[in-house]
Design an enzyme around this catalytic site. Structure first.
Site, PDB file in Angstrom:
ATOM      1  N   VAL A 298       0.845  -1.192   0.000  1.00 18.34           N
ATOM      2  CA  VAL A 298       0.000   0.000   0.000  1.00 18.34           C
ATOM      3  C   VAL A 298       0.881   1.243   0.000  1.00 18.34           C
ATOM      4  O   VAL A 298       1.851   1.332   0.757  1.00 18.34           O
ATOM      5  CB  VAL A 298      -0.922   0.022   1.232  1.00 18.34           C
ATOM      6  CG1 VAL A 298      -1.778   1.286   1.241  1.00 18.34           C
ATOM      7  CG2 VAL A 298      -1.810  -1.226   1.256  1.00 18.34           C
TER       8      VAL A 298
ATOM      9  N   ASP B  16       0.824   5.282   0.730  1.00 17.27           N
ATOM     10  CA  ASP B  16       0.097   6.372   1.378  1.00 17.27           C
ATOM     11  C   ASP B  16       0.754   7.688   0.974  1.00 17.27           C
ATOM     12  O   ASP B  16       1.826   8.038   1.464  1.00 17.27           O
ATOM     13  CB  ASP B  16       0.136   6.179   2.900  1.00 17.27           C
ATOM     14  CG  ASP B  16      -0.696   7.206   3.653  1.00 17.27           C
ATOM     15  OD1 ASP B  16      -1.189   8.153   3.026  1.00 17.27           O
ATOM     16  OD2 ASP B  16      -0.832   7.056   4.892  1.00 17.27           O
TER      17      ASP B  16
ATOM     18  N   GLY C 290       1.177  11.323   1.260  1.00 16.48           N
ATOM     19  CA  GLY C 290       0.864  12.338   2.259  1.00 16.48           C
ATOM     20  C   GLY C 290       0.487  11.681   3.570  1.00 16.48           C
ATOM     21  O   GLY C 290      -0.601  11.902   4.094  1.00 16.48           O
TER      22      GLY C 290
ATOM     23  N   GLY D 239       1.342  11.983   6.658  1.00 11.84           N
ATOM     24  CA  GLY D 239       1.247  12.686   7.922  1.00 11.84           C
ATOM     25  C   GLY D 239       2.070  12.027   9.009  1.00 11.84           C
ATOM     26  O   GLY D 239       3.216  11.628   8.795  1.00 11.84           O
TER      27      GLY D 239
ATOM     28  N   CYS E  13     -12.553  27.679   9.807  1.00 10.25           N
ATOM     29  CA  CYS E  13     -12.736  26.486   8.975  1.00 10.25           C
ATOM     30  C   CYS E  13     -14.001  25.728   9.381  1.00 10.25           C
ATOM     31  O   CYS E  13     -14.756  25.257   8.521  1.00 10.25           O
ATOM     32  CB  CYS E  13     -11.513  25.581   9.063  1.00 10.25           C
ATOM     33  SG  CYS E  13     -10.048  26.265   8.237  1.00 10.25           S
TER      34      CYS E  13
END
Length: 383
Positions: free
Chosen positions: A172, A174, A176, A178, A355
């Site tokens: 897999v 990913d 970005g 984090g 936001c």
């Protein structure tokens, strides 16, 4: 709250600027120095002239400077947006300059891609650890059947995992990653081998420590430099940093990296309209060079590359997520404020609440989109 008539070189007296500001707010339900929690409490009359001249940029900057306060900034923003001031909060000149700049400069080029990491994501893990829950997810939670932030974030991670149809041994990617939230989840609960990339040194170091005993590799790298082949690709809360000049490049990179029978889940904030622009205050202080894609700006660059299998909107859940982060931020501030200053406190408070208000007003959305590499058969997306 910029007035187009006040964008010239002349500086209006504060009293005249106040009258213009009051006329702009007329009918919005917001008052200056009123008794409602969403009313603006002005501490310095210079506020009026600055905001009339500077629009939304000045509104945020004058809050950071302490020129005004508001008990419920989130509700103030809802009323401003519902009143139609969102489109008028930026001067035509500033909007035109941004569009001109973004047309001639790739604001999200490889050489500029790490700017947001250094400015925002590297700000301090002590703050993010306390503001976020223990998953360290810095993206919209999925509040289905729960009132708990941690469970809602686990729901989000597992929703993406189930949409991908993860199985043990799958490779897999990913994009970005984090602080390693999804990488940890996919490796721990699904037995996958995960490669995560980030443009933040602080995030990379944290994610490596978190996943050190798992089949997870965390790389400090731009998506355009990736090689290899993966069964599944996920990208959660990163596409907002890609930029309109790079959308096709981004999807072509994903196409090249995904196996023929693979699936790709894109999780991104989205705009209701197709335009080239960014909120100037958010762009300067929070997410430099960030821009929100529209439906068209996601669909068009994927033509002839992927099959769009599913498109889910749970943008209303981001309001709730941001308010949960805000509450945790407020509780945590006394423990971390020695590492920061009052201006940073007001900046973060303003950022989280404006936001939340924007999502509550349905001015922006949150999408999870599933793409396939023309795999045969029917796709039924979990919910």
């Amino acid at each position: 709250m910029a007035s187009n008539s006040a964008n010239g070189s002349a500086v209006l007296p504060d009293s005249q600027s106040k009258r213009i500001a009051e006329s702009l707010l007329e009918g919005s339900g917001i008052a200056f120095n009123g008794s409602n929690p969403w009313d603006i409490q002005v501490h310095d009359p210079a506020f009026f002239g600055k905001v009339i001249r500077g629009g939304s940029m000045a509104l945020g900057e004058t809050y950071m400077e302490g020129l005004w306060d508001c008990e419920q900034i989130d509700e103030m923003i809802v009323r401003l947006l519902n009143h139609g001031l969102g489109d008028r909060a930026e001067s035509p000149l500033r909007r035109a300059l941004y569009q001109l700049q973004s047309n001639f400069i790739n604001l999200q080029s490889k050489t500029r891609a790490f700017i947001v990491g250094k400015q925002h994501y590297d700000l301090g893990n002590d703050l993010f650890e306390r503001m976020l829950d223990s998953t360290m997810c810095y993206s919209c939670a999925y509040w289905k059947d729960t009132d708990d932030l941690h469970q809602a974030q686990l729901n989000k991670l597992d929703l993406a995992a189930r949409k991908l149809g993860l199985e043990p041994g799958m490779k897999v990617l990913d994009i970005g990653c984090g602080w390693g939230s999804f990488a940890y989840h996919a490796a721990t609960h699904y037995g996958c081998e995960v490669t995560g990339i980030t443009i933040s040194r602080e995030q990379a170091e944290y994610a490596r420590g978190r996943c050190k005993d798992l089949p997870v590799e965390i790389i400090l790298e731009d998506y355009r430099d990736l090689t290899g082949e993966y069964d599944r690709i996920v990208s959660i809360g990163m596409f907002e940093h890609v930029g309109h000049k790079n959308y096709r490049t981004y999807f072509e990179a994903a196409k090249k990296l995904l196996k023929p029978d693979g699936l790709f889940v894109l999780h991104t904030i989205g705009s209701n309209g197709t335009s080239i622009g960014a909120d100037p205050w958010i762009n300067k202080y929070i997410f430099p060079n960030g821009v929100l894609p529209s439906v068209v700006q996601i669909a068009r660059p994927t033509e002839d590359l992927f099959v769009m299998e599913d498109w889910q909107n749970f943008g209303a859940d981001y309001d709730r997520t941001l308010m949960a982060w805000y509450e945790r931020f407020e509780r945590a501030w006394p423990d971390v404020k020695h590492n920061y200053n009052e201006r940073t406190y007001r900046m973060f408070r303003y950022y989280l609440l404006i936001c939340a208000g924007a999502f509550r007003a349905r001015d922006i959305q949150l999408w999870q989109v599933v793409f396939s590499n023309r795999r045969p058969g029917r796709y039924d997306a979990p919910r």
